[in-house]
Structure formats: C-alpha cells, structure tokens
Motif scaffolding. Sequence first.
Motif, PDB file in Angstrom:
ATOM      1  N   ASP A 178       0.854  -1.334  -0.044  1.00 40.41           N
ATOM      2  CA  ASP A 178       0.008   0.127  -0.465  1.00 40.41           C
ATOM      3  C   ASP A 178       1.345   1.476   0.133  1.00 40.41           C
ATOM      4  N   GLU A 179       0.469   2.408   0.034  1.00 39.45           N
ATOM      5  CA  GLU A 179       0.646   3.689  -0.211  1.00 39.45           C
ATOM      6  C   GLU A 179       1.889   3.977   1.531  1.00 39.45           C
ATOM      7  N   ASN A 180       1.703   3.310   2.522  1.00 40.69           N
ATOM      8  CA  ASN A 180       2.461   2.994   3.037  1.00 40.69           C
ATOM      9  C   ASN A 180       3.699   1.783   3.580  1.00 40.69           C
ATOM     10  N   ASN A 181       3.365   1.473   2.033  1.00 40.62           N
ATOM     11  CA  ASN A 181       4.667   0.365   2.276  1.00 40.62           C
ATOM     12  C   ASN A 181       4.402  -1.097   2.863  1.00 40.62           C
ATOM     13  N   ARG A 182       3.306  -1.236   3.248  1.00 43.89           N
ATOM     14  CA  ARG A 182       2.808  -1.566   4.505  1.00 43.89           C
ATOM     15  C   ARG A 182       2.136  -3.241   2.829  1.00 43.89           C
ATOM     16  N   THR A 183       2.460  -5.279   3.926  1.00 43.34           N
ATOM     17  CA  THR A 183       1.738  -5.878   2.389  1.00 43.34           C
ATOM     18  C   THR A 183       0.139  -6.052   2.901  1.00 43.34           C
ATOM     19  N   VAL A 184      -0.342  -6.199   1.580  1.00 48.14           N
ATOM     20  CA  VAL A 184      -1.818  -5.655   1.711  1.00 48.14           C
ATOM     21  C   VAL A 184      -2.837  -6.741   0.748  1.00 48.14           C
ATOM     22  N   SER A 185      -3.476  -7.153   0.690  1.00 48.38           N
ATOM     23  CA  SER A 185      -4.176  -7.547  -0.598  1.00 48.38           C
ATOM     24  C   SER A 185      -5.561  -6.630  -0.765  1.00 48.38           C
TER      25      SER A 185
END
Length: 153
Positions: free
Chosen positions: A100-107
Amino acid sequence: MYTREQTSQLRQAFWTTFGQYMMPVLSAEGLKANWVNYNTGFKHLYFRMRADKKTASIAIEITHPDTEMQELIFEQFTLHKSMLEEITGEDWQWDLHTTDENNRTVSRIYQEISPVSVFNRDDWPALISFFKPRIIALDAFWSDAQYAFEELK
C-alpha cells in the motif's frame, strides 16, 4: 497546482458530498450506513474508496499484519468470488500480497477507473457514479458472505 490545504479541502468536500448523496440509501439489512467509512465489523478488513488526481478505486482491503492470515482471508474471498462478481455484475482485480501507500503488505480485491480527478468538480458525477453502485453491491455481498469469515475474525 493546489496548496496542501486546498487539496485537503477539495478531498473533504468530495467525500462530504458523496456522504450526503448516499445518506438516504439504506444498507442491505435496511439500516443506516456510513458509506464513506464502511464498517465490515472485522479487524484488518476494509471496504476502501480512494480518489486522487488521476484515478479512483474501490477495494476490499485485507491489512492483517500476518501475511499467512491475510492469505487465509483472501482464499476465503476466492471461494466467494462468483457471488461477489454476480452481485457487482463485473470482474474484479485480485492482488494477493501487494504494497500500500505506506509500504505495508496488503491484499486487495478492487475496481479502478481513470482518468478522473477528485480535484476536478466536473469529474465528481463520474466518481459518484463509479462508487455508489459498487459500495452498495459490496454491502449486499457482505451482508451474506460475512458469516463465512467468522472463524477468521
């Protein structure tokens, strides 16, 4: 170009306008809904609408910090893929483990349109026409599908 304050004001004005437009629309269960900040009732599971200067998207976003848990939730959605696409009337994009825009892994399971800009008031009708049927359809989908996710809460 807009200042940071103008950018914030335009975004806020759009989402306020969208919220007011959606206010009379009841949820699939006949209740008042906060369509802009839709509550799935599940931690780390969101229905997110985004609009920026080039695109707009609506997504089912799985943000669980444990990527294996994210994958389990995502797999549960894949079991309900035909129901989701039947209710929404369209195919959706499916991304397991993106950032995501915060560089976290999301699906994410999402739809996107472009070119549209939340900063152009002339695009607001197109944005509303994009978001409204999809958030209502996601609510109808979730009204039935949420029970299959209980064990993953």
